[in-house]
Scaffold this motif. Structure first.
Motif, mmCIF file in Angstrom:
data_model
loop_
_atom_site.group_PDB
_atom_site.id
_atom_site.type_symbol
_atom_site.label_atom_id
_atom_site.label_comp_id
_atom_site.label_asym_id
_atom_site.label_seq_id
_atom_site.Cartn_x
_atom_site.Cartn_y
_atom_site.Cartn_z
ATOM 1 N N MET A 150 0.788 -1.244 -0.228
ATOM 2 C CA MET A 150 -0.147 -0.081 -0.025
ATOM 3 C C MET A 150 0.857 1.340 0.093
ATOM 4 S SD MET A 150 -3.312 -0.753 0.000
ATOM 5 C CE MET A 150 -2.465 -2.091 -1.261
ATOM 6 N N ALA A 151 1.908 1.195 0.740
ATOM 7 C CA ALA A 151 2.695 2.430 1.194
ATOM 8 C C ALA A 151 3.530 2.776 -0.387
ATOM 9 C CB ALA A 151 3.986 2.039 2.140
ATOM 10 N N ARG A 152 3.985 1.402 -1.016
ATOM 11 C CA ARG A 152 4.799 1.546 -2.382
ATOM 12 C C ARG A 152 3.557 2.280 -3.449
ATOM 13 N NH1 ARG A 152 8.822 3.080 -5.185
ATOM 14 N NH2 ARG A 152 9.277 1.771 -7.184
ATOM 15 N N ALA A 153 2.254 1.677 -3.422
ATOM 16 C CA ALA A 153 1.407 2.331 -4.310
ATOM 17 C C ALA A 153 0.975 3.791 -4.299
ATOM 18 C CB ALA A 153 -0.066 1.447 -4.228
ATOM 19 N N LEU A 154 1.263 4.007 -2.758
ATOM 20 C CA LEU A 154 1.000 5.553 -2.475
ATOM 21 C C LEU A 154 2.202 6.357 -3.013
ATOM 22 C CD1 LEU A 154 -1.086 7.600 -1.202
ATOM 23 C CD2 LEU A 154 0.307 6.924 1.154
ATOM 24 N N GLU A 155 3.275 5.891 -2.883
ATOM 25 C CA GLU A 155 4.796 6.532 -3.317
ATOM 26 C C GLU A 155 4.650 6.546 -4.660
ATOM 27 O OE1 GLU A 155 9.268 5.644 -3.325
ATOM 28 O OE2 GLU A 155 7.926 4.177 -2.246
ATOM 29 N N LEU A 156 4.191 5.632 -5.597
ATOM 30 C CA LEU A 156 4.116 5.412 -7.062
ATOM 31 C C LEU A 156 2.931 6.605 -7.451
ATOM 32 C CD1 LEU A 156 4.965 1.667 -7.690
ATOM 33 C CD2 LEU A 156 6.622 3.989 -7.878
ATOM 34 N N GLY A 157 2.197 6.800 -6.819
ATOM 35 C CA GLY A 157 0.797 7.675 -7.428
ATOM 36 C C GLY A 157 -0.099 6.946 -8.035
ATOM 37 N N ILE A 158 -0.096 5.643 -7.666
ATOM 38 C CA ILE A 158 -1.064 4.634 -8.051
ATOM 39 C C ILE A 158 -2.447 5.151 -7.398
ATOM 40 C CG2 ILE A 158 -2.044 2.266 -8.391
ATOM 41 C CD1 ILE A 158 1.154 1.538 -8.518
ATOM 42 N N ILE A 159 -2.231 5.256 -6.049
ATOM 43 C CA ILE A 159 -3.442 5.494 -5.133
ATOM 44 C C ILE A 159 -3.333 6.853 -4.597
ATOM 45 C CG2 ILE A 159 -4.284 2.936 -4.848
ATOM 46 C CD1 ILE A 159 -2.883 3.334 -2.151
ATOM 47 N N ASP A 160 -4.291 7.634 -4.119
ATOM 48 C CA ASP A 160 -4.366 8.707 -3.478
ATOM 49 C C ASP A 160 -4.406 8.716 -1.948
ATOM 50 O OD1 ASP A 160 -4.254 10.526 -5.902
ATOM 51 O OD2 ASP A 160 -6.252 9.516 -5.985
ATOM 52 N N VAL A 161 -5.059 7.696 -1.551
ATOM 53 C CA VAL A 161 -5.529 7.106 -0.181
ATOM 54 C C VAL A 161 -5.216 5.896 0.016
ATOM 55 C CG1 VAL A 161 -6.974 7.658 1.727
ATOM 56 C CG2 VAL A 161 -6.776 9.049 -0.148
ATOM 57 N N VAL A 162 -4.736 5.321 1.442
ATOM 58 C CA VAL A 162 -4.649 4.033 1.816
ATOM 59 C C VAL A 162 -5.696 3.835 2.796
ATOM 60 C CG1 VAL A 162 -3.649 2.177 3.227
ATOM 61 C CG2 VAL A 162 -1.949 3.862 1.622
ATOM 62 N N GLY A 163 -6.589 3.098 2.469
ATOM 63 C CA GLY A 163 -7.952 2.903 3.068
ATOM 64 C C GLY A 163 -7.636 2.078 4.595
ATOM 65 N N GLY A 164 -8.302 2.634 5.550
ATOM 66 C CA GLY A 164 -8.310 1.966 6.920
ATOM 67 C C GLY A 164 -9.423 1.554 7.177
ATOM 68 N N ASP A 165 -10.190 2.369 7.997
ATOM 69 C CA ASP A 165 -11.539 2.145 8.192
ATOM 70 C C ASP A 165 -12.550 1.873 7.133
ATOM 71 O OD1 ASP A 165 -13.934 2.473 10.502
ATOM 72 O OD2 ASP A 165 -14.581 3.778 8.954
ATOM 73 N N MET A 166 -13.251 0.954 7.153
ATOM 74 C CA MET A 166 -13.802 0.344 5.782
ATOM 75 C C MET A 166 -14.940 1.398 5.520
ATOM 76 S SD MET A 166 -13.924 -1.874 3.590
ATOM 77 C CE MET A 166 -13.133 -3.122 4.162
ATOM 78 N N ALA A 167 -16.039 1.642 6.617
ATOM 79 C CA ALA A 167 -16.953 2.823 6.572
ATOM 80 C C ALA A 167 -16.430 4.146 5.818
ATOM 81 C CB ALA A 167 -17.713 3.111 7.739
ATOM 82 N N GLN A 168 -15.243 4.508 6.159
ATOM 83 C CA GLN A 168 -14.732 5.804 5.782
ATOM 84 C C GLN A 168 -14.459 5.497 4.301
ATOM 85 O OE1 GLN A 168 -11.411 7.507 8.044
ATOM 86 N NE2 GLN A 168 -11.264 9.122 6.829
ATOM 87 N N ALA A 169 -13.649 4.497 3.929
ATOM 88 C CA ALA A 169 -12.948 4.172 2.749
ATOM 89 C C ALA A 169 -14.280 4.106 1.567
ATOM 90 C CB ALA A 169 -12.449 2.839 2.663
ATOM 91 N N LEU A 170 -15.307 3.638 1.954
ATOM 92 C CA LEU A 170 -16.410 3.312 1.066
ATOM 93 C C LEU A 170 -17.355 4.691 1.110
ATOM 94 C CD1 LEU A 170 -17.285 -0.371 1.752
ATOM 95 C CD2 LEU A 170 -16.115 0.655 -0.266
ATOM 96 N N ASP A 171 -17.339 5.351 1.857
ATOM 97 C CA ASP A 171 -18.227 6.453 2.049
ATOM 98 C C ASP A 171 -17.936 7.570 0.525
ATOM 99 O OD1 ASP A 171 -19.987 8.539 2.961
ATOM 100 O OD2 ASP A 171 -18.307 9.768 3.760
ATOM 101 N N GLY A 172 -18.949 7.688 0.047
ATOM 102 C CA GLY A 172 -19.208 8.463 -1.208
ATOM 103 C C GLY A 172 -18.394 7.595 -2.393
ATOM 104 N N ALA A 173 -18.117 6.439 -2.253
ATOM 105 C CA ALA A 173 -17.583 5.582 -3.596
ATOM 106 C C ALA A 173 -18.582 5.424 -4.607
ATOM 107 C CB ALA A 173 -16.912 4.449 -3.039
ATOM 108 N N ASP A 174 -18.024 5.650 -5.893
ATOM 109 C CA ASP A 174 -18.913 5.420 -6.984
ATOM 110 C C ASP A 174 -18.664 4.069 -7.348
ATOM 111 O OD1 ASP A 174 -19.917 8.437 -7.441
ATOM 112 O OD2 ASP A 174 -17.678 8.674 -7.674
ATOM 113 N N LEU A 175 -17.325 3.430 -7.330
ATOM 114 C CA LEU A 175 -17.280 2.344 -7.840
ATOM 115 C C LEU A 175 -15.890 1.599 -6.890
ATOM 116 C CD1 LEU A 175 -17.469 0.163 -10.340
ATOM 117 C CD2 LEU A 175 -15.649 1.431 -11.346
#
Length: 302
Positions: free
Chosen positions: A44-69
């Motif tokens: 996850m840290a590597r994906a964040l470093e590479l710019g693949i993702i913007d956020v590493v999800g932790g709390d499931m409710a927070q990660a899914l809040d407002g998700a389109d897909l």
């Protein structure tokens, strides 16, 4: 550049498949925020470093809040567990899809885990990949001109299927539709069996007492035939077991073909052997011509 069509995408597994999906969406300007979730914090840290993702999800409710897909790009055996963790937090506007190489088992897992929310799950399978794994394997053009098969459920709304299809098209993919059962029969023959054979051949040679000598002289033909044996053992274990009935049928058919070839060889029947080889050569040439015609690169985005 496209106007972003997805505000938030959550990806479980940001290796080759999930990471390339994220990279392609970002490159197309089709997503605002990508949240990554996975078992390995280092990945996850590597994906964040590479710019693949913007956020590493932790709390499931927070990660899914407002998700389109939500995309599940983890080994297929984890599908049920992941969907069960998603279900309590799945909002009505969020669509879930997957990238699994088997579909009947995935659909069964989705029905069991999501229950009344199963209409929000649109099964899918991108027909693209390499034998490399992890975030560093993710590339922006993995899906350019490649097929993605969707196997929609009867419960799916047309607009939800369209949303998943649009995301894959933004990655440059060409969309196809099959039923889950058709999908599994097709891919047992043209994907799952070849992987089984490649793994088996390399393992057989590796266990011979003179394996070092054999590998020393193995050249391009052996390399090309066994390339897919470099794929993830965990992933392909799960795929093999998940599609066991169809894969056993294809394996039995292939063993019968091998037995026939062995009989021709034992009988020094060169004509019969050549007929099999010639038929295979002709079929392969036709296949290559067909995919070269069909899988043209997507037009550049303006």
């Amino acid at each position: 550049m496209l106007t972003p069509v997805l505000n938030k995408v959550v990806i479980f597994g940001v290796g080759l498949i999930g990471g390339s999906f994220a990279r392609a969406l970002k490159h197309a300007g089709a997503v605002h925020t990508v949240v990554g979730i996975g078992r390995s914090q280092a990945s996850m840290a590597r994906a964040l470093e590479l710019g693949i993702i913007d956020v590493v999800g932790g709390d499931m409710a927070q990660a899914l809040d407002g998700a389109d897909l939500v995309l599940l790009a983890a080994p297929v055996a984890q599908t049920g567990t992941i969907l069960a963790s998603i279900a309590p937090h799945l909002q009505p506007a969020t669509i879930v899809t997957d990238a699994g190489s088997t579909k009947s088992d995935v659909v069964a897992a989705a029905r069991a885990a999501l229950k009344g929310k199963v209409a929000q799950f649109v099964p899918g399978h991108p027909i693209a990949g390499r034998e490399t794994n992890g975030p560093d394997a993710a590339i922006v053009d993995l899906y350019q001109g490649k097929k993605v098969v969707l196997t929609p459920l009867a419960e799916n709304r047309a607009q939800d299927v369209d949303k998943v299809a649009a995301a894959w098209r933004a990655c440059g993919a060409i969309l196809h539709t099959l039923s889950p059962e058709e999908h599994d029969k097709v891919f047992a023959a043209v994907s799952h069996l070849p992987h089984l054979l490649a793994f088996a051949l390399v393992d057989d040679i590796a266990n011979k007492p003179h394996a070092g000598l054999l590998f020393q002289y193995a050249a391009s033909g052996f390399r090309d035939f066994t390339r897919i044996a470099g794929s993830s053992p965990e992933m392909w274990r799960d795929i093999s077991l998940a599609n066991q009935p169809a894969l056993l049928a294809e394996l039995d058919s292939y063993m019968a073909q091998l037995a026939a070839l062995r009989a021709h060889l034992a009988a020094h029947d060169g004509k019969a052997i050549e007929q099999v080889y010639a038929s295979a050569q002709h079929a392969r040439q036709q296949w290559i011509e067909a995919i070269e015609t069909a899988e043209v690169p997507a037009a550049p985005t303006q």
